[in-house]
Design an enzyme around this catalytic site. Structure first.
Site, short mmCIF file in Angstrom:
data_model
loop_
_atom_site.label_atom_id
_atom_site.label_comp_id
_atom_site.label_asym_id
_atom_site.label_seq_id
_atom_site.Cartn_x
_atom_site.Cartn_y
_atom_site.Cartn_z
N ASN A 51 0.86 -1.18 0.00
CA ASN A 51 0.00 0.00 0.00
C ASN A 51 0.90 1.23 0.00
O ASN A 51 1.53 1.54 1.01
CB ASN A 51 -0.89 -0.05 1.26
CG ASN A 51 -1.74 1.20 1.41
OD1 ASN A 51 -1.81 2.04 0.52
ND2 ASN A 51 -2.41 1.32 2.55
N LYS B 118 0.04 4.26 -0.13
CA LYS B 118 -0.59 5.42 0.54
C LYS B 118 -0.38 6.67 -0.33
O LYS B 118 -0.47 6.57 -1.54
CB LYS B 118 -0.04 5.57 1.96
CG LYS B 118 -0.15 4.25 2.75
CD LYS B 118 0.14 4.39 4.21
CE LYS B 118 0.00 3.04 4.90
NZ LYS B 118 0.17 3.08 6.33
N HIS C 104 -9.33 1.14 5.60
CA HIS C 104 -8.01 1.30 6.22
C HIS C 104 -8.14 2.22 7.44
O HIS C 104 -8.98 3.12 7.47
CB HIS C 104 -7.03 1.89 5.20
CG HIS C 104 -5.61 1.81 5.67
ND1 HIS C 104 -5.08 2.72 6.55
CD2 HIS C 104 -4.64 0.90 5.41
CE1 HIS C 104 -3.82 2.37 6.80
NE2 HIS C 104 -3.53 1.28 6.12
N GLU D 72 -6.47 4.64 8.37
CA GLU D 72 -6.23 6.08 8.14
C GLU D 72 -7.52 6.79 7.73
O GLU D 72 -7.90 7.77 8.39
CB GLU D 72 -5.06 6.27 7.17
CG GLU D 72 -3.74 5.95 7.90
CD GLU D 72 -2.64 5.33 7.07
OE1 GLU D 72 -2.72 5.38 5.83
OE2 GLU D 72 -1.69 4.79 7.66
N GLU E 135 -4.88 -5.22 10.72
CA GLU E 135 -3.82 -4.23 10.90
C GLU E 135 -4.01 -3.53 12.25
O GLU E 135 -4.76 -2.55 12.34
CB GLU E 135 -3.86 -3.17 9.80
CG GLU E 135 -3.65 -3.71 8.40
CD GLU E 135 -3.11 -2.63 7.47
OE1 GLU E 135 -2.00 -2.82 6.98
OE2 GLU E 135 -3.77 -1.59 7.27
N GLY F 135 3.27 1.78 10.82
CA GLY F 135 4.24 2.86 10.67
C GLY F 135 5.04 3.15 11.93
O GLY F 135 5.69 4.19 12.03
N SER G 76 4.09 -2.69 10.12
CA SER G 76 5.54 -2.80 10.23
C SER G 76 6.10 -4.13 9.72
O SER G 76 7.04 -4.69 10.29
CB SER G 76 5.99 -2.54 11.68
OG SER G 76 5.62 -1.23 12.06
P1 13P Z 1 3.45 -0.01 7.64
O1 13P Z 1 3.90 -1.26 6.94
O2 13P Z 1 4.21 1.21 7.22
O3 13P Z 1 3.42 -0.20 9.12
O4 13P Z 1 1.94 0.28 7.19
C1 13P Z 1 1.01 -0.73 7.24
C2 13P Z 1 -0.22 -0.30 6.52
O5 13P Z 1 -0.92 0.60 6.96
C3 13P Z 1 -0.54 -0.99 5.25
O6 13P Z 1 -1.82 -0.67 4.83
#
Ligand code: 13P
Length: 244
Positions: free
Chosen positions: A9, A11, A96, A98, A165, A171, A204
């Site tokens: 992803n 983003k 997601h 976010e 997740e 992140g 991560s």
């Molecule tokens: P990271 O791998 O940067 O932790 O992000 C995970 C994520 O949100 C994938 O959609």
């Protein structure tokens, strides 16, 4: 037999130019990926068309990072399934954490998005996961169960992906312990009641932990953020080997 789905992803990263540059390094690696897995990139909308041309003759699929439930209309900033299908998009990420956090996306909206994806022939990747506060209060399972049950209402569980997740692992460099991630993925499988359900872990994921994560019995793939921005890292992740 459950499908393995390794998705990156991106983003809000990558211009078209940087996506092209990325593929000069990634595609030679992709030739070596075993055929037992779907490898997927979810670029920003602006890079979908460029990537669609570049990935035509390859086994790398494209996912969108969102999809709306209407075919068209006055929905500023949204994207319809037809717009994605025109570019041979295969998957659509919905729910997601976010957009859940920054745009207050509800389980009901996420369900509408997932249903629209599925009924138009896209495979929804439905994201679920608890915050650190919810985990510390002992509410993780209840929160995830609600997200799963409401998010999957009226969906065919044989034709979608769930991404577990945990928000505190996204992140942060703080990966969820693989046994705990596996336990939650096992619970999700039990709640949904479909043994062939494809469940990813996200949070991560990196080259150094992919082999351990993929060796877990209830984890069928990963949704990768940061480490998918580097073609070599994502190439290693997509090429995971659980026999090592
Ligand atoms: P990271 O791998 O940067 O932790 O992000 C995970 C994520 O949100 C994938 O959609």
């Amino acid at each position: 037999m459950r499908k393995t789905v390794i998705a990156g992803n991106w983003k809000m990263h990558m211009t078209c130019a940087s996506a092209v540059e990325y593929m000069t390094k990634f595609l030679p690696l992709a030739k070596e990926f075993p055929s037992d897995r779907d490898v997927v990139i979810a670029p920003p909308f602006t890079a979908i068309s460029t990537l669609s041309s570049l990935l035509k003759e390859t086994d790398v699929f494209i996912s969108s990072q969102n999809v709306h439930w209407e075919d068209q209309g006055a929905f500023t900033a949204e994207i319809s399934p037809q717009m994605l299908l025109e570019h041979e998009v295969r998957y659509a990420i919905v729910g997601h954490s976010e957009p859940r956090k920054y745009f207050s996306e509800s389980d009901e909206q996420i369900n509408l998005r997932a249903r629209s994806a599925q009924s138009n022939g896209l495979i929804p990747i439905v994201c679920v996961g608890e915050s650190i506060e919810q985990r510390e209060r002992g509410e993780a399972e209840r929160v995830i169960r609600r997200q799963v049950e409401q998010g999957l209402e009226q969906l065919d569980a044989n034709n979608l992906v769930i991404a577990y997740e945990p928000i505190w692992a996204i992140g942060t460099g703080r990966t969820c312990e693989s046994k705990e991630a596996n336990r939650i993925c096992g619970l999700i499988r039990e709640w949904v009641g479909t043994s062939d359900l494809v469940i990813q872990y996200g949070g991560s994921v990196k080259p150094s932990n992919i082999d351990e994560i993929m060796s877990m019995s209830d984890i069928d793939g990963v949704l990768v953020g940061g480490a998918s921005l580097d073609p070599i890292s994502f190439g290693r992740i997509a090429n995971f080997n659980i026999e090592n």
